[in-house]
Design a protein around this motif. Structure first.
Motif, PDB file in Angstrom:
ATOM      1  N   LYS A  17       0.849  -1.184   0.000  1.00  0.00           N
ATOM      2  CA  LYS A  17       0.000   0.000   0.000  1.00  0.00           C
ATOM      3  C   LYS A  17       0.890   1.240   0.000  1.00  0.00           C
ATOM      4  N   ILE A  18       0.351   2.348  -0.440  1.00  0.00           N
ATOM      5  CA  ILE A  18       1.119   3.588  -0.518  1.00  0.00           C
ATOM      6  C   ILE A  18       0.475   4.646   0.374  1.00  0.00           C
ATOM      7  N   ASP A  19       1.302   5.324   1.148  1.00  0.00           N
ATOM      8  CA  ASP A  19       0.841   6.411   2.003  1.00  0.00           C
ATOM      9  C   ASP A  19       0.369   7.549   1.104  1.00  0.00           C
ATOM     10  N   PRO A  20      -0.924   7.914   1.162  1.00  0.00           N
ATOM     11  CA  PRO A  20      -1.453   8.932   0.253  1.00  0.00           C
ATOM     12  C   PRO A  20      -0.882  10.333   0.501  1.00  0.00           C
ATOM     13  N   VAL A  21      -0.371  10.566   1.702  1.00  0.00           N
ATOM     14  CA  VAL A  21       0.184  11.887   2.041  1.00  0.00           C
ATOM     15  C   VAL A  21       1.663  11.976   1.670  1.00  0.00           C
ATOM     16  N   LYS A  22       2.441  11.002   2.128  1.00  0.00           N
ATOM     17  CA  LYS A  22       3.885  11.019   1.887  1.00  0.00           C
ATOM     18  C   LYS A  22       4.260  10.496   0.502  1.00  0.00           C
ATOM     19  N   GLY A  23       3.370   9.690  -0.097  1.00  0.00           N
ATOM     20  CA  GLY A  23       3.683   9.116  -1.394  1.00  0.00           C
ATOM     21  C   GLY A  23       4.773   8.066  -1.335  1.00  0.00           C
ATOM     22  N   THR A  24       4.914   7.398  -0.185  1.00  0.00           N
ATOM     23  CA  THR A  24       5.919   6.352  -0.004  1.00  0.00           C
ATOM     24  C   THR A  24       5.244   5.022   0.290  1.00  0.00           C
ATOM     25  N   LEU A  25       5.988   3.926   0.070  1.00  0.00           N
ATOM     26  CA  LEU A  25       5.455   2.607   0.340  1.00  0.00           C
ATOM     27  C   LEU A  25       5.289   2.386   1.836  1.00  0.00           C
ATOM     28  N   ILE A  26       4.185   1.771   2.211  1.00  0.00           N
ATOM     29  CA  ILE A  26       3.960   1.375   3.594  1.00  0.00           C
ATOM     30  C   ILE A  26       4.452  -0.066   3.731  1.00  0.00           C
ATOM     31  N   ARG A  27       5.610  -0.248   4.366  1.00  0.00           N
ATOM     32  CA  ARG A  27       6.224  -1.567   4.452  1.00  0.00           C
ATOM     33  C   ARG A  27       5.861  -2.305   5.735  1.00  0.00           C
ATOM     34  N   ASP A  28       5.367  -1.579   6.733  1.00  0.00           N
ATOM     35  CA  ASP A  28       5.020  -2.224   7.992  1.00  0.00           C
ATOM     36  C   ASP A  28       3.925  -3.263   7.777  1.00  0.00           C
ATOM     37  N   GLY A  29       4.190  -4.473   8.237  1.00  0.00           N
ATOM     38  CA  GLY A  29       3.198  -5.530   8.134  1.00  0.00           C
ATOM     39  C   GLY A  29       3.114  -6.178   6.766  1.00  0.00           C
ATOM     40  N   VAL A  30       3.953  -5.740   5.809  1.00  0.00           N
ATOM     41  CA  VAL A  30       3.930  -6.318   4.465  1.00  0.00           C
ATOM     42  C   VAL A  30       4.931  -7.474   4.402  1.00  0.00           C
ATOM     43  N   PRO A  31       4.490  -8.676   4.096  1.00  0.00           N
ATOM     44  CA  PRO A  31       5.415  -9.831   4.047  1.00  0.00           C
ATOM     45  C   PRO A  31       6.407  -9.702   2.897  1.00  0.00           C
ATOM     46  N   SER A  32       7.609 -10.223   3.112  1.00  0.00           N
ATOM     47  CA  SER A  32       8.642 -10.220   2.074  1.00  0.00           C
ATOM     48  C   SER A  32       8.772 -11.622   1.496  1.00  0.00           C
ATOM     49  N   THR A  58      25.831 -20.913  -5.644  1.00  0.00           N
ATOM     50  CA  THR A  58      25.935 -19.845  -4.649  1.00  0.00           C
ATOM     51  C   THR A  58      24.873 -18.796  -4.933  1.00  0.00           C
ATOM     52  N   VAL A  59      24.048 -18.468  -3.947  1.00  0.00           N
ATOM     53  CA  VAL A  59      23.059 -17.398  -4.113  1.00  0.00           C
ATOM     54  C   VAL A  59      23.608 -16.123  -3.483  1.00  0.00           C
ATOM     55  N   VAL A  60      23.377 -15.013  -4.158  1.00  0.00           N
ATOM     56  CA  VAL A  60      23.886 -13.719  -3.706  1.00  0.00           C
ATOM     57  C   VAL A  60      22.754 -12.712  -3.702  1.00  0.00           C
ATOM     58  N   THR A  61      22.672 -11.937  -2.633  1.00  0.00           N
ATOM     59  CA  THR A  61      21.681 -10.859  -2.589  1.00  0.00           C
ATOM     60  C   THR A  61      22.263  -9.650  -1.894  1.00  0.00           C
ATOM     61  N   MET A  62      21.767  -8.481  -2.237  1.00  0.00           N
ATOM     62  CA  MET A  62      22.109  -7.254  -1.534  1.00  0.00           C
ATOM     63  C   MET A  62      20.858  -6.798  -0.793  1.00  0.00           C
ATOM     64  N   GLY A  63      20.995  -6.561   0.510  1.00  0.00           N
ATOM     65  CA  GLY A  63      19.825  -6.156   1.269  1.00  0.00           C
ATOM     66  C   GLY A  63      20.118  -5.992   2.742  1.00  0.00           C
ATOM     67  N   PRO A  64      19.087  -5.679   3.523  1.00  0.00           N
ATOM     68  CA  PRO A  64      19.244  -5.531   4.968  1.00  0.00           C
ATOM     69  C   PRO A  64      19.409  -6.892   5.635  1.00  0.00           C
ATOM     70  N   PRO A  65      19.739  -6.919   6.927  1.00  0.00           N
ATOM     71  CA  PRO A  65      19.949  -8.189   7.634  1.00  0.00           C
ATOM     72  C   PRO A  65      18.793  -9.173   7.520  1.00  0.00           C
ATOM     73  N   GLN A  66      17.536  -8.681   7.429  1.00  0.00           N
ATOM     74  CA  GLN A  66      16.385  -9.594   7.378  1.00  0.00           C
ATOM     75  C   GLN A  66      16.328 -10.402   6.081  1.00  0.00           C
ATOM     76  N   ALA A  67      17.148 -10.048   5.088  1.00  0.00           N
ATOM     77  CA  ALA A  67      17.211 -10.846   3.859  1.00  0.00           C
ATOM     78  C   ALA A  67      17.799 -12.224   4.138  1.00  0.00           C
ATOM     79  N   ASP A  68      18.352 -12.403   5.333  1.00  0.00           N
ATOM     80  CA  ASP A  68      18.859 -13.702   5.778  1.00  0.00           C
ATOM     81  C   ASP A  68      17.790 -14.781   5.649  1.00  0.00           C
ATOM     82  N   GLU A  69      16.543 -14.434   5.971  1.00  0.00           N
ATOM     83  CA  GLU A  69      15.447 -15.405   5.909  1.00  0.00           C
ATOM     84  C   GLU A  69      15.224 -15.910   4.486  1.00  0.00           C
ATOM     85  N   MET A  70      15.254 -15.006   3.543  1.00  0.00           N
ATOM     86  CA  MET A  70      15.058 -15.382   2.144  1.00  0.00           C
ATOM     87  C   MET A  70      16.200 -16.257   1.647  1.00  0.00           C
TER      88      MET A  70
END
Length: 261
Positions: A17-32, A58-70
């Motif tokens: 979902k997108i914040d209608p005021v800020k125009g940014t993605l709402i990532r809270d609660g969104v599964p990855s 070998t799989v390689v990804t760039m991302g935050p620490p939570q990308a560990d799960e993926m």
């Protein structure tokens, strides 16, 4: 044979979902999730591993620490090792800066034969990182791969076109971007999940890769997102009732009243 698969953890676009005021993605609660096209890329690498005993994936990804799960999901599917490129210096990267970071990791891994990547990520839909990576490490690339065969060091692929396909032969090393028609990704196995939970994820920072921090992350990104938004909702539709003839007459009258016909 050494195979590298570039993967990405993305938000489930069905839940975004997108914040209608800020125009940014709402990532809270969104599964990855694992990017769908990357799952096809991984499956093709794993199919090679099933076919030949000497294949190392070998799989390689760039991302935050939570990308560990993926990455652990990829290991549970059958990958041999996983590398996470994670550093605050990488944050805010566009495709140009991202490909520079991944290229540094690929050079560090070295001695690869094939690099698989998904055609594009569902959160950006640019389809740029794979081709940019190939250009940075100076190897041939074939995009939109819908069929794949290898004999020795020669790779033969079907590259999907709008009105058919073309057959291309190329020598390894090569980078291939996969589409969903290439295969059907496998599920994680119970044994794979158990072993993936115990396996260490390799984490490389900017210092580990030896990259100039001015060439990665936000500062090295020429692309800037001005605004994200969802289209304004259209007016409520009108449901017509009656027989086919009656509904056609009502529709014609309505269109005439609106000066459409």
């Amino acid at each position: 044979m050494k195979v590298i698969v570039c993967v990405k953890q993305v938000p489930d676009t069905n839940e975004v979902k997108i914040d209608p005021v800020k125009g940014t993605l709402i990532r809270d609660g969104v599964p990855s999730i694992l990017n769908p096209d990357d799952a096809n890329a991984l499956e093709e690498a794993l199919a090679l591993k099933d076919q030949y005993e000497d294949v190392h994936v070998t799989v390689v990804t760039m991302g935050p620490p939570q990308a560990d799960e993926m990455l652990r999901e990829c290991l549970a599917m059958g990958a041999d090792e996983a590398v996470l490129l994670s550093d605050r210096a990488f944050a805010g990267a566009d495709t140009w800066a991202t490909s520079n970071t991944i290229a540094a990791a690929v050079r560090k891994i070295a001695d690869y034969d094939i690099i698989f990547a998904g055609r594009q990520a569902i959160d950006g839909d640019t389809a740029q990182v794979g081709p940019q990576l190939a250009e940075r490490i100076n190897i041939p690339q074939i995009t939109y791969v819908q069929d794949f065969k290898i004999e020795g060091k020669e790779v033969t692929v079907q590259r999907q076109l709008e009105d058919g396909y073309e057959i291309i032969k190329v020598q390894t090393p090569v980078l291939l971007t996969a589409i969903k028609e290439l295969n059907k990704p496998r599920y994680m196995s119970v044994k794979g999940i158990y072993e993936a939970c115990k396996q260490d994820i390799i984490v490389w920072s900017a210092n580990d890769l030896g990259v100039d921090k001015s060439e990665v992350g936000l500062d090295a990104s020429p692309t800037k997102v001005f605004r994200s938004f969802t289209p304004a909702p259209k007016g409520k539709g009108i449901m017509l009732q009656g027989t086919t003839k009656e509904m056609v007459e009502k529709l014609a009258v309505s269109l005439k009243q609106k000066h459409i016909i």
